[in-house]
Design an enzyme around this catalytic site. Structure first.
Site, short mmCIF file in Angstrom:
data_model
loop_
_atom_site.label_atom_id
_atom_site.label_comp_id
_atom_site.label_asym_id
_atom_site.label_seq_id
_atom_site.Cartn_x
_atom_site.Cartn_y
_atom_site.Cartn_z
N GLN A 294 -9.95 -3.61 -3.81
CA GLN A 294 -11.29 -3.13 -3.48
C GLN A 294 -12.26 -3.46 -4.61
OE1 GLN A 294 -12.28 -1.49 -0.49
NE2 GLN A 294 -14.24 -2.02 -1.39
N ARG B 171 -13.80 -8.38 0.90
CA ARG B 171 -12.36 -8.17 0.69
C ARG B 171 -11.61 -9.47 1.00
NH1 ARG B 171 -10.12 -3.05 0.94
NH2 ARG B 171 -8.22 -4.19 0.41
N HIS C 270 -7.05 1.09 -6.65
CA HIS C 270 -7.33 0.21 -5.51
C HIS C 270 -8.02 -1.07 -6.03
CE1 HIS C 270 -7.70 -1.13 -1.54
NE2 HIS C 270 -8.56 -0.27 -1.03
N ASP D 181 -17.24 7.41 -1.97
CA ASP D 181 -16.04 7.29 -1.14
C ASP D 181 -15.70 8.68 -0.63
OD1 ASP D 181 -13.64 6.41 0.04
OD2 ASP D 181 -12.52 6.41 -1.85
N CYS E 29 -16.46 1.92 0.06
CA CYS E 29 -15.31 1.06 0.36
C CYS E 29 -14.92 1.11 1.83
CB CYS E 29 -14.13 1.44 -0.51
SG CYS E 29 -13.63 3.17 -0.29
N ARG F 131 0.88 -1.19 0.00
CA ARG F 131 0.00 0.00 0.00
C ARG F 131 0.90 1.22 0.00
NH1 ARG F 131 -5.38 1.50 3.39
NH2 ARG F 131 -6.16 0.15 1.74
N1 CP Z 1 -11.33 -0.06 1.96
C1 CP Z 1 -10.07 -0.13 2.46
O1 CP Z 1 -9.09 -0.35 1.74
O2 CP Z 1 -9.99 0.03 3.80
P1 CP Z 1 -8.64 0.22 4.63
O3 CP Z 1 -8.05 1.54 4.23
O4 CP Z 1 -9.10 0.19 6.07
O5 CP Z 1 -7.70 -0.90 4.32
N1 NVA Z 2 -9.89 6.89 -1.51
C1 NVA Z 2 -9.58 6.45 -0.17
C2 NVA Z 2 -9.80 4.97 -0.06
C3 NVA Z 2 -9.47 4.38 1.28
C4 NVA Z 2 -9.69 2.89 1.30
C5 NVA Z 2 -8.15 6.82 0.16
O1 NVA Z 2 -7.28 6.62 -0.70
O2 NVA Z 2 -7.90 7.32 1.25
#
Ligand code: CP
Ligand code: NVA
Length: 301
Positions: A133, A286, A130, A219, A258, A103
């Site tokens: 997701q 997930r 992502h 989101d 998400c 990540r």
């Molecule tokens: N939706 C998602 O990726 O959640 P987190 O940021 O908690 O991993």
């Molecule tokens: N768009 C959000 C998604 C988190 C899962 C972010 O990147 O913070």
């Protein structure tokens, strides 16, 4: 050849279907109290530059259920890109783990890791994409409203939206994307969706987008690591991008998010707590979707 998962269109339409089928089967097994040891004694490295609840826990639990092991490496552990070049980290990781989920902020860093790793690199979120997701989103859509339904995105053209655009194109799901003009989907993502045969309908009008939608997805307006949040929030609020009962009135649309959600900003508390919401199923999916993905990437399907 090593298969990476940098975005959802690293899979063909047929491979996506196989991963989702495997996810559905693995989910049924868990429901029956069974755990198939598909990744016995295999190790997943998990590298995080940003916080996480769902991604970290679902990958780690998934590896446990598959009889493998996961190692969590937070921002202070590896010092990604600081202690040594990314390509050295990629080659070192490849000598230890069977797969690495990362990540990151910069999507180019993910591509650099993938270019030098000899084990699969899985995108657990970057600023641009992502795809894990999206796998869970598509599993959720397939289980509920179905792939022949209409999905509307209402919000920022962010990482989650961009992978959704590509995933819906691959899966043949009809997608409309409503964003303010200045926060739309990147042109290269729209072009890639076009290459897959299905650019989404785009608009800056949330009401138009949700009018005939079977599912409405939103989101946060400001993603992790973004600056200029106050100005951006004001732009979304002023142009009516909050998913609330007023926007959804006259539709039976289910609601996707998400998570984490910012109640009172992109979505209201009453909507996320209502029967419309599919968000907890999405979060659970997930786990199942990523187990299917890991089994696919590691040749266990
Ligand atoms: N939706 C998602 O990726 O959640 P987190 O940021 O908690 O991993
Ligand atoms: N768009 C959000 C998604 C988190 C899962 C972010 O990147 O913070």
């Amino acid at each position: 050849m090593t298969r990476h998962f940098t975005d959802i269109d690293d899979l063909s339409a047929g491979e996506l279907e196989s991963v989702l089928d495997a996810a559905g089967e693995l989910k049924s097994q868990v429901r029956r109290g069974e755990r198939e040891p598909l990744l016995e004694r295999q190790t997943l490295g998990m590298v995080f530059e940003k916080p996480s609840t769902r991604t970290r826990i679902s990958f780690e639990t998934g590896m446990t259920q598959l009889d493998g092991h996961a190692i969590f490496l937070g921002p202070d552990d590896i010092g990604l890109g600081e202690r040594e070049p990314l390509k050295d980290t990629a080659r070192t990781l490849s000598g230890y783990v069977d797969c690495a989920m990362v990540r990151l902020f910069d999507h180019d860093d993910l591509d650099e890791l993938a270019a030098h790793a000899t084990v699969p690199i899985v995108n657990g979120l970057t600023d641009d994409a992502h795809p894990c997701q999206t796998l869970a989103d598509l599993l959720t859509v397939r289980e509920t409203v179905g792939f022949d339904s209409r999905v509307a995105w209402v919000g920022d053209g962010n990482n989650v939206a961009q992978s959704l655009v590509l995933g819906c194109a691959l899966a043949g799901v009809d997608l409309t994307v409503a964003t303010p003009d200045e926060y739309g989907i990147d042109d290269d993502v729209l072009a890639r969706a076009g290459d897959l045969g299905a650019r989404p309908t785009t608009t800056d009008d949330p009401e138009k987008a949700v009018a005939d939608a079977d599912a409405v997805y939103t989101d946060v307006w400001v993603s992790m690591g973004e600056t200029g949040g106050a100005e951006k929030r004001a732009a979304f609020e002023e142009s009516g991008f909050q998913v609330n009962e007023d926007l959804l009135s006259g539709t039976d649309a289910r609601v996707l998010h998400c998570l984490p959600a910012h109640r009172g900003e992109e979505i209201t508390d009453d909507v996320i707590e209502s029967e419309r919401a599919l968000v907890w199923r999405q979060a659970e999916n997930r786990l199942h979707a990523q187990k299917g993905l890991l089994a696919f990437l590691l040749g266990a399907l």
